[in-house]
Design a protein around this motif. Sequence first.
Motif, short mmCIF file in Angstrom:
data_model
loop_
_atom_site.label_atom_id
_atom_site.label_comp_id
_atom_site.label_asym_id
_atom_site.label_seq_id
_atom_site.Cartn_x
_atom_site.Cartn_y
_atom_site.Cartn_z
N ASN A 47 0.90 -1.12 -0.12
CA ASN A 47 0.10 0.15 -0.02
C ASN A 47 0.89 1.36 0.10
OD1 ASN A 47 -2.49 -1.47 0.18
ND2 ASN A 47 -2.03 -1.91 2.41
N ILE A 48 0.73 2.21 -1.13
CA ILE A 48 1.67 3.25 -1.32
C ILE A 48 0.66 4.46 -1.41
CG2 ILE A 48 3.36 4.33 -2.88
CD1 ILE A 48 4.51 1.69 -1.78
N LEU A 49 1.25 5.50 -0.68
CA LEU A 49 0.52 6.96 -0.91
C LEU A 49 0.71 7.31 -2.18
CD1 LEU A 49 1.99 8.82 2.21
CD2 LEU A 49 -0.41 8.07 1.99
N PRO A 50 -0.34 8.00 -3.02
CA PRO A 50 -0.35 8.26 -4.23
C PRO A 50 0.71 9.39 -4.75
CG PRO A 50 -2.65 8.12 -3.62
CD PRO A 50 -1.97 8.07 -2.32
N GLY A 51 1.31 10.30 -3.75
CA GLY A 51 2.21 11.21 -3.81
C GLY A 51 3.48 10.63 -3.82
N ASN A 52 3.72 9.11 -3.74
CA ASN A 52 4.90 8.56 -3.73
C ASN A 52 5.26 7.85 -5.05
OD1 ASN A 52 5.82 9.60 -1.39
ND2 ASN A 52 5.16 7.86 -0.13
N LEU A 53 4.05 8.13 -6.04
CA LEU A 53 4.01 7.54 -7.38
C LEU A 53 3.88 8.44 -8.42
CD1 LEU A 53 1.16 4.72 -6.49
CD2 LEU A 53 3.94 4.46 -6.40
N SER A 54 4.56 8.04 -9.86
CA SER A 54 4.38 8.99 -10.74
C SER A 54 4.29 8.04 -11.91
CB SER A 54 5.90 9.78 -10.82
OG SER A 54 5.82 10.41 -11.91
N ARG A 55 3.58 8.92 -12.96
CA ARG A 55 3.58 8.27 -14.28
C ARG A 55 4.69 8.44 -15.01
NH1 ARG A 55 -1.84 9.95 -13.24
NH2 ARG A 55 -3.10 8.53 -13.28
N GLU A 56 5.63 9.18 -14.47
CA GLU A 56 6.89 9.33 -15.36
C GLU A 56 8.10 8.89 -14.49
OE1 GLU A 56 7.22 11.04 -18.23
OE2 GLU A 56 5.00 11.25 -18.27
N PRO A 57 9.08 8.36 -15.20
CA PRO A 57 10.38 7.94 -14.31
C PRO A 57 10.66 8.70 -13.34
CG PRO A 57 10.57 7.57 -16.76
CD PRO A 57 9.31 8.28 -16.66
N ALA A 58 11.13 8.44 -12.38
CA ALA A 58 11.69 9.10 -11.10
C ALA A 58 12.94 10.08 -11.76
CB ALA A 58 12.10 8.34 -10.00
N PRO A 59 13.07 11.08 -11.00
CA PRO A 59 14.49 11.94 -11.29
C PRO A 59 15.40 11.27 -10.66
CG PRO A 59 13.28 12.92 -9.75
CD PRO A 59 12.23 12.03 -10.03
N PRO A 60 16.70 11.44 -11.19
CA PRO A 60 17.90 10.58 -10.62
C PRO A 60 18.04 11.44 -9.19
CG PRO A 60 18.44 12.29 -12.26
CD PRO A 60 16.92 12.34 -12.44
N LEU A 61 18.81 10.47 -8.38
CA LEU A 61 19.16 11.05 -7.16
C LEU A 61 20.24 12.21 -7.01
CD1 LEU A 61 19.55 7.58 -5.47
CD2 LEU A 61 17.61 9.17 -5.23
N LEU A 62 20.49 12.88 -6.17
CA LEU A 62 21.47 13.78 -6.06
C LEU A 62 22.82 13.47 -6.79
CD1 LEU A 62 21.05 15.27 -2.47
CD2 LEU A 62 20.35 16.19 -4.87
N GLY A 63 23.51 14.23 -7.37
CA GLY A 63 24.86 13.69 -8.08
C GLY A 63 24.42 12.74 -9.27
N GLY A 64 23.46 12.33 -9.65
CA GLY A 64 23.10 11.72 -10.84
C GLY A 64 23.39 10.10 -10.36
N PHE A 65 23.58 9.68 -9.07
CA PHE A 65 23.69 8.19 -8.36
C PHE A 65 22.20 7.64 -8.69
CE2 PHE A 65 26.78 10.57 -6.14
CZ PHE A 65 27.83 10.30 -6.74
N THR A 66 22.50 6.13 -8.78
CA THR A 66 21.30 5.36 -8.88
C THR A 66 21.44 4.54 -7.82
OG1 THR A 66 22.41 4.04 -10.20
CG2 THR A 66 20.98 5.61 -11.43
N PRO A 67 20.07 3.84 -7.38
CA PRO A 67 20.07 3.01 -6.13
C PRO A 67 20.79 1.66 -6.69
CG PRO A 67 17.77 3.59 -6.43
CD PRO A 67 18.71 4.27 -7.71
N GLY A 68 21.59 1.04 -5.76
CA GLY A 68 22.26 -0.12 -5.64
C GLY A 68 23.47 0.04 -6.53
#
Length: 85
Positions: free
Chosen positions: A44-65
């Motif tokens: 169960n996720i809050l709608p504000g934490n979802l997007s129809r567009e890909p998420a923006p990159p993290l600070l510095g352009g890093f990616t999870p993992g």
Amino acid sequence: SSATLPDGQRIVHGQAVEVSGPATREPYVGQRLRVRFPDGALVNILPGNLSREPAPPLLGGFTPGEQVYFTGTSETLDTGQRIVH
């Protein structure tokens, strides 16, 4: 940001999920959506934490993992944990 839920389910920033429908468990009914993660887990996720567009990159352009290296100065945090360069 990423998080690990109490049941061990890992939620990763930018991960694609599929909307399954409205939340069906209290206290989330009427407040959250039920989404299916690639491993089949329903969360169960809050709608504000979802997007129809890909998420923006993290600070510095890093990616999870992504493996990175600490290059700052060695220090001891308030928790007592030591970070070493």
